[in-house]
Structures are given as structure tokens and as C-alpha cells.
Design a protein around this motif. Structure first.
Motif, PDB file in Angstrom:
ATOM      1  N   ARG A 134      48.263 -21.383 -59.952  1.00  0.00           N
ATOM      2  CA  ARG A 134      48.437 -20.360 -59.104  1.00  0.00           C
ATOM      3  C   ARG A 134      48.719 -21.070 -57.652  1.00  0.00           C
ATOM      4  NH1 ARG A 134      50.632 -16.888 -60.303  1.00  0.00           N
ATOM      5  NH2 ARG A 134      49.972 -15.497 -58.631  1.00  0.00           N
ATOM      6  N   THR A 159      48.200  -5.658 -70.627  1.00  0.00           N
ATOM      7  CA  THR A 159      47.109  -5.337 -69.700  1.00  0.00           C
ATOM      8  C   THR A 159      45.881  -5.410 -70.478  1.00  0.00           C
ATOM      9  OG1 THR A 159      48.610  -4.027 -68.448  1.00  0.00           O
ATOM     10  CG2 THR A 159      46.267  -3.774 -67.831  1.00  0.00           C
ATOM     11  N   LYS A 182      44.802  -8.902 -71.629  1.00  0.00           N
ATOM     12  CA  LYS A 182      44.326  -9.711 -70.361  1.00  0.00           C
ATOM     13  C   LYS A 182      43.112  -9.176 -70.164  1.00  0.00           C
ATOM     14  CE  LYS A 182      45.973 -12.973 -67.839  1.00  0.00           C
ATOM     15  NZ  LYS A 182      46.433 -14.234 -68.448  1.00  0.00           N
ATOM     16  N   SER A 207      42.242 -16.012 -55.423  1.00  0.00           N
ATOM     17  CA  SER A 207      41.912 -14.695 -55.521  1.00  0.00           C
ATOM     18  C   SER A 207      42.527 -14.016 -54.067  1.00  0.00           C
ATOM     19  CB  SER A 207      40.722 -14.159 -56.321  1.00  0.00           C
ATOM     20  OG  SER A 207      39.991 -14.329 -55.525  1.00  0.00           O
ATOM     21  N   PHE A 208      41.707 -14.736 -53.059  1.00  0.00           N
ATOM     22  CA  PHE A 208      41.969 -14.340 -51.709  1.00  0.00           C
ATOM     23  C   PHE A 208      43.556 -14.714 -51.283  1.00  0.00           C
ATOM     24  CE2 PHE A 208      37.392 -13.834 -51.523  1.00  0.00           C
ATOM     25  CZ  PHE A 208      37.196 -12.655 -50.777  1.00  0.00           C
ATOM     26  N   ALA A 213      45.305 -11.742 -52.622  1.00  0.00           N
ATOM     27  CA  ALA A 213      45.088 -10.490 -52.045  1.00  0.00           C
ATOM     28  C   ALA A 213      45.939 -10.328 -50.810  1.00  0.00           C
ATOM     29  CB  ALA A 213      43.738 -10.304 -51.515  1.00  0.00           C
ATOM     30  N   ASP A 262      49.296  -9.417 -51.158  1.00  0.00           N
ATOM     31  CA  ASP A 262      49.240  -7.855 -51.515  1.00  0.00           C
ATOM     32  C   ASP A 262      49.107  -7.331 -50.066  1.00  0.00           C
ATOM     33  OD1 ASP A 262      49.542  -7.970 -54.151  1.00  0.00           O
ATOM     34  OD2 ASP A 262      47.443  -7.901 -54.614  1.00  0.00           O
ATOM     35  N   ASN A 283      51.743  -1.060 -53.968  1.00  0.00           N
ATOM     36  CA  ASN A 283      50.529  -1.944 -54.709  1.00  0.00           C
ATOM     37  C   ASN A 283      51.333  -2.607 -55.945  1.00  0.00           C
ATOM     38  OD1 ASN A 283      48.247  -1.407 -53.578  1.00  0.00           O
ATOM     39  ND2 ASN A 283      48.086   0.638 -54.605  1.00  0.00           N
ATOM     40  N   GLU A 284      52.598  -2.646 -56.191  1.00  0.00           N
ATOM     41  CA  GLU A 284      53.319  -3.521 -57.277  1.00  0.00           C
ATOM     42  C   GLU A 284      54.200  -4.487 -56.644  1.00  0.00           C
ATOM     43  OE1 GLU A 284      52.389  -3.370 -60.240  1.00  0.00           O
ATOM     44  OE2 GLU A 284      51.506  -1.429 -60.274  1.00  0.00           O
ATOM     45  N   ARG A 285      54.164  -5.700 -57.281  1.00  0.00           N
ATOM     46  CA  ARG A 285      55.067  -6.752 -56.537  1.00  0.00           C
ATOM     47  C   ARG A 285      56.474  -6.690 -57.214  1.00  0.00           C
ATOM     48  NH1 ARG A 285      50.882 -12.064 -56.560  1.00  0.00           N
ATOM     49  NH2 ARG A 285      49.295 -11.005 -54.986  1.00  0.00           N
ATOM     50  N   VAL A 328      56.334  -8.670 -63.056  1.00  0.00           N
ATOM     51  CA  VAL A 328      55.263  -8.759 -63.870  1.00  0.00           C
ATOM     52  C   VAL A 328      55.883  -8.938 -65.331  1.00  0.00           C
ATOM     53  CG1 VAL A 328      53.219  -7.969 -65.218  1.00  0.00           C
ATOM     54  CG2 VAL A 328      53.425  -7.581 -62.555  1.00  0.00           C
ATOM     55  N   GLY A 359      52.125 -11.036 -68.493  1.00  0.00           N
ATOM     56  CA  GLY A 359      51.836 -10.640 -67.076  1.00  0.00           C
ATOM     57  C   GLY A 359      52.219 -11.621 -66.075  1.00  0.00           C
ATOM     58  N   TRP A 411      55.466 -18.975 -66.745  1.00  0.00           N
ATOM     59  CA  TRP A 411      54.250 -19.073 -67.716  1.00  0.00           C
ATOM     60  C   TRP A 411      54.617 -19.585 -69.016  1.00  0.00           C
ATOM     61  CZ3 TRP A 411      49.749 -14.768 -66.795  1.00  0.00           C
ATOM     62  CH2 TRP A 411      49.209 -15.037 -65.444  1.00  0.00           C
TER      63      TRP A 411
END
Lengths: 132, 343
Positions: free
Chosen positions: B72, B162, B165, B214-215, B218, B221, B253-255, B271, B276, B293
Motif C-alpha cells: 500500500r 467482501t 476478504k 490505515s491512517f 483514512a 477517504d 464513501n466510495e472511491r 474496487v 477488491g 494486485w
């Protein structure tokens, strides 16, 4: 990943960041880094004065001032050997602890038990019984 | 991408990585045995096997757990992510040898069922120095078994990415159980600053990488786009997107990934339908958006995988005002044709 999965990842790791150090801390709290033996077993009997002592061919039990010392004389064939305080008729009253290899085991205990039994919980059979 | 399910989907790259995995594992086992025999020659063969495979499984688990956040943060790690599944199965086999051997060694010689013996031979749950740590290892092995046995595109497709995962996120629980298994088991019997230090440093590295990544995610987002009068969202200028690449924006909320290619702009849901993966971090190869991926591909103007594949992602409408890119936040049905915006 979806936003739900990203959040799940984040909160999982925040939770693990708390839980895993706690596991590590409490697991190592009583471990001596200088000794290879676990804290319950040693091969040296205590030098404290013995108040009362009984023995048979399997174990030797000594009552010390505030603890009890059990010396397992020979390796037992039983996979599970739990020591209990019992009454004179052999009923289990209270668990003292588990014995595994040959050695000296020490457990805190303040009152004199009437009898001690070693019991195999897997087979459900009495290994040995000692009366004080 | 593959049309048919095969037991193991090998290609040239995967074969090379698998050879590296096997050779590394064998080298570790040989080295472990050699060091043990030199420094602790009284170790029995059974103990050697238990320790060699147990420690190898832990080392592999550490490698597996850092691949995700590393890839990532830096795209150079993506080829390892591409091969992570085989590493996971190898780790399970190693852990199974350790667990199976321990079960036979410590529980099969009595006159009771070995699983019954595992769960009842030590009931000292109220102490940490003599905790029934083998039970923790057993549950970790159970999780690893579920993960290894579903590590196949058949389950991925049928369980949905989903659910799959989420199921595979149980590896974090398995990791916690394994840490507890080792700290309450091996480290209570034989304490070594080196092995304790390895697991503590390992946890610090893995935990930090996951939390930092993860931060960072975020932060992406939290992007708030400005709305124009018709409800379109102003996302960036055209110069901010590299050729044959995308820029990712979070909308409701969706990329969404906005791709720039051949003088055109197209937007798709970020996604990938396979696992995903973040499509917007991939690039346009042979006219197709290619997931970084596992290489799944989609046509940028309709979000459909090129025939004969059938995967589809949602598409979005774009408009260009001077050099500013606007996006309509309302997604079209997956696979809907949207005329690319020309520039």
C-alpha cells in the motif's frame, strides 16, 4: 477495498495494538530471563524448616511455613497428574496444581491439609494418596 | 485472470516465486537444525522438528503480514502481494506439520482420543505460567486451515470478494492466538531474549505498518470535493493526472478512479471485482485498466472486462470545464457504457 473493509482493517489493528502487548506483558511478568526452568518446578528442595513430611514411592510432600512442597520422585505414565487437597476418604476438595516431570513443585498454602491425592483427570483414576 | 478454475494457477512469475519460497524454507530448516545441533546437541529429534517448523511458520506469518501494508505504501512490493496466496498456503502446511507433530507427540500415546486429551490434559486456565497454550495453537491452526482451503478463486467468486476478504481477515486473530501460544507456551518453558525480542520487534513492525497505512487510507477517504450548481463534484485539474494512470477520489464513501489515456478521461469504481484491489493504482495496459494486485482488466469506457471475461465495475460520468475535471457522484450500473470525455 471497500470503505467498510478499510475500517475493519483499521479497527482490527488498533485493537491488536492494545491486546498483543498486554498478552506479552502478562505472559512475561513472572518469567525469569536468566533461568531456563519454569517458576513452579525446580530440582532443589527448599531449605526452609519442614513442619511435617510424608512420602510414598511416588511423591514426597513437605509442609513448610506458608507453602507446600511436592517432590515427584519418578516420571508418571499418566498424561494428566493433578494434585488435590482431599478429605480422608479421598474426595477432591481443592486443586493444588499440576505435576508433570520429575522435580520439586512448590505451592502456596497456609493450612495443613488432611490428605493429598494425585488424580488423572483423563482416565478418571487415582494415582496416589497421602494422609498427613 | 483465468476462465476456468484450476487447482493451482501457475504462470512463469508464480513458478519463480514458488521456487524462491521452497528454497528459502528448506534453507531455514537446514540452518535451524545445524545451529541447534551445534549449540544444543542434546535436543531430541522430535523437539528439533517441533521447533524448526513452529519457528518457520512464525517467520512466514510475519512476512505475510507485512506484505499488505508495504505494498500500500510502495508499489515495488506489489509483485510479492501477487504471490502472497502461495506463501500463505506454505505457511499453513508448515504450521500443520508443527501442530500435527505436537498433537501426536504429546497426546496420541495415551488411551484417550488425542483431541480430547488436547482439551482436557491441562485445565489450568487461571494461571499464566501453566496456561493450556496448546489449545490456542489449535484454534490458530483451525483458522489457518479455513483460510488455506478457501485460498482459491472458486471460493473467492462464490463467497463474494467482501465476504472472502472478511474471512481472510481472521489471520489477524490467528496472529494474536499464535503470539499468545508462544508467549504462554514455549517462552514459559525455555526463555531466550533473542526469540522474545524477535516476536516483540516483529509485532512492532507489523503493527506500525498496518496502523500507519490505515491512517493514510483514512486521510484519502476524508477528501471533500466542492459541488457545482448541478451537483457535479470538482475533483482536480487535468494536469494532476498522469498519462495512462488515474487519480483516486472518495465520493459518498466510495472511491472512484479517474483515468487519463489517449486524450480521453473515464471514471470507474476503484474496487476490483476479483479481490477488491485498487484499480486506480493500476495503469492502462493494452487499452485496459489493469488491477495492480492480480492483473484483472476492465475497459475504461464501460467498466467491463474484455470478452470472454465477465467482471464489471460501476462507471461514472465526467465533464471538463476548461482544464478542471468534474464528476457526477451518481454511479451508473456496473458495466454501463459512458462516452469518454475528450481533451
Amino acid at each position: 477495498m471497500t470503505s467498510g473493509l478499510r475500517k475493519a482493517h483499521k479497527y482490527s489493528w488498533l485493537l491488536l495494538a492494545i491486546i498483543i502487548p498486554l498478552i506479552m506483558f502478562f505472559a512475561l511478568k513472572d518469567v525469569s530471563l536468566s533461568s531456563g526452568n519454569d517458576s513452579a518446578t525446580s530440582f532443589e528442595p527448599s531449605k526452609e524448616p519442614i513442619l511435617k513430611m510424608v512420602e510414598n514411592d511416588v511423591i514426597k510432600v513437605s509442609l513448610l511455613s506458608n507453602s507446600i512442597e511436592i517432590i515427584l520422585k519418578r516420571t508418571l505414565k499418566n498424561a494428566s497428574s493433578i494434585a488435590y487437597i482431599s478429605d480422608l476418604s479421598g474426595n477432591k476438595n481443592q486443586i493444588i496444581g499440576q505435576l508433570s516431570t520429575v522435580g520439586v513443585y512448590r505451592f502456596n498454602m497456609e493450612t495443613l491439609p488432611k490428605s493429598i491425592i494425585l488424580y488423572d483427570e483423563l482416565k478418571g483414576e487415582l494415582i496416589t494418596k497421602l494422609d498427613f | 485472470m483465468g476462465l476456468d478454475y484450476q487447482l493451482v494457477l501457475w504462470n512463469k512469475h508464480k513458478k519463480t516465486y514458488d521456487k524462491i519460497i521452497v528454497v528459502s524454507m528448506l534453507l531455514y530448516l537446514i540452518l535451524f537444525a545445524a545451529i541447534t545441533l551445534v549449540f544444543n546437541s542434546e535436543t531430541s529429534l522430535e523437539t528439533l522438528v517441533l521447533r524448526a517448523f513452529g519457528s518457520l511458520a512464525i517467520v512466514l506469518l510475519h512476512v505475510i503480514l507485512v506484505i499488505g501494508p508495504l505494498s500500500r505504501m510502495n508499489t515495488r512490493f506489489l509483485p510479492i502481494l501477487y504471490n502472497r496466496r502461495h506463501l500463505g498456503v506454505s505457511m499453513f502446511i508448515t504450521a500443520l506439520i508443527h501442530g500435527g507433530f505436537a498433537l501426536i507427540q504429546f497426546h496420541a500415546l495415551g488411551d484417550t482420543n488425542l483431541f480430547y486429551s488436547l482439551f482436557t490434559s491441562n485445565l489450568d486456565y487461571n494461571t499464566l505460567t501453566n496456561f493450556p497454550f496448546q489449545v490456542l495453537g489449535f484454534f490458530a491452526l483451525l483458522i489457518l486451515f479455513v483460510m488455506a482451503s478457501t485460498s482459491h478463486d472458486f471460493f473467492l467468486k462464490n463467497l463474494s470478494p467482501t465476504v472472502w476478504k472478511r474471512l481472510h481477515m481472521l489471520v489477524y486473530l490467528a496472529y494474536a492466538l499464535i503470539i499468545a501460544h508462544v508467549f504462554l507456551g514455549a517462552f514459559q518453558q525455555e526463555t531466550s531474549i533473542f526469540t522474545i525480542g524477535f516476536l516483540i520487534v516483529g509485532f512492532l513492525i507489523i503493527g506500525s505498518l498496518h496502523i500507519i497505512s490505515s491512517f493514510r487510507e483514512a486521510k484519502i477517504d476524508k477528501f471533500i470535493a466542492h459541488k457545482d450548481v448541478q451537483g457535479w463534484l470538482k475533483v482536480c485539474t487535468i494536469e494532476e493526472i498522469d498519462d495512462d494512470r488515474a487519480k483516486i477520489f472518495t465520493v459518498q464513501n466510495e472511491r472512484i478512479a479517474v483515468f487519463k489515456y489517449d486524450g480521453k478521461l473515464s471514471a470507474v469504481h476503484n474496487v476490483c471485482k476479483h479481490q477488491g484491489g485498487p484499480l486506480g493504482e493500476g495503469k492502462i495496459i493494452d487499452g485496459c485498466i489493469t488491477c495492480p494486485w492480480h492483473g484483472y482488466q476492465y475497459l475504461p469506457h464501460n467498466g467491463q472486462s474484455p470478452p470472454p471475461f465477465t467482471e464489471k465495475v460501476a462507471t461514472y460520468e465526467l465533464k471538463l470545464v476548461e482544464n478542471v475535471v468534474y464528476i457526477n457522484p451518481k454511479a451508473f450500473e456496473e458495466g454501463t457504457e459512458v462516452e469518454p470525455t475528450l481533451f
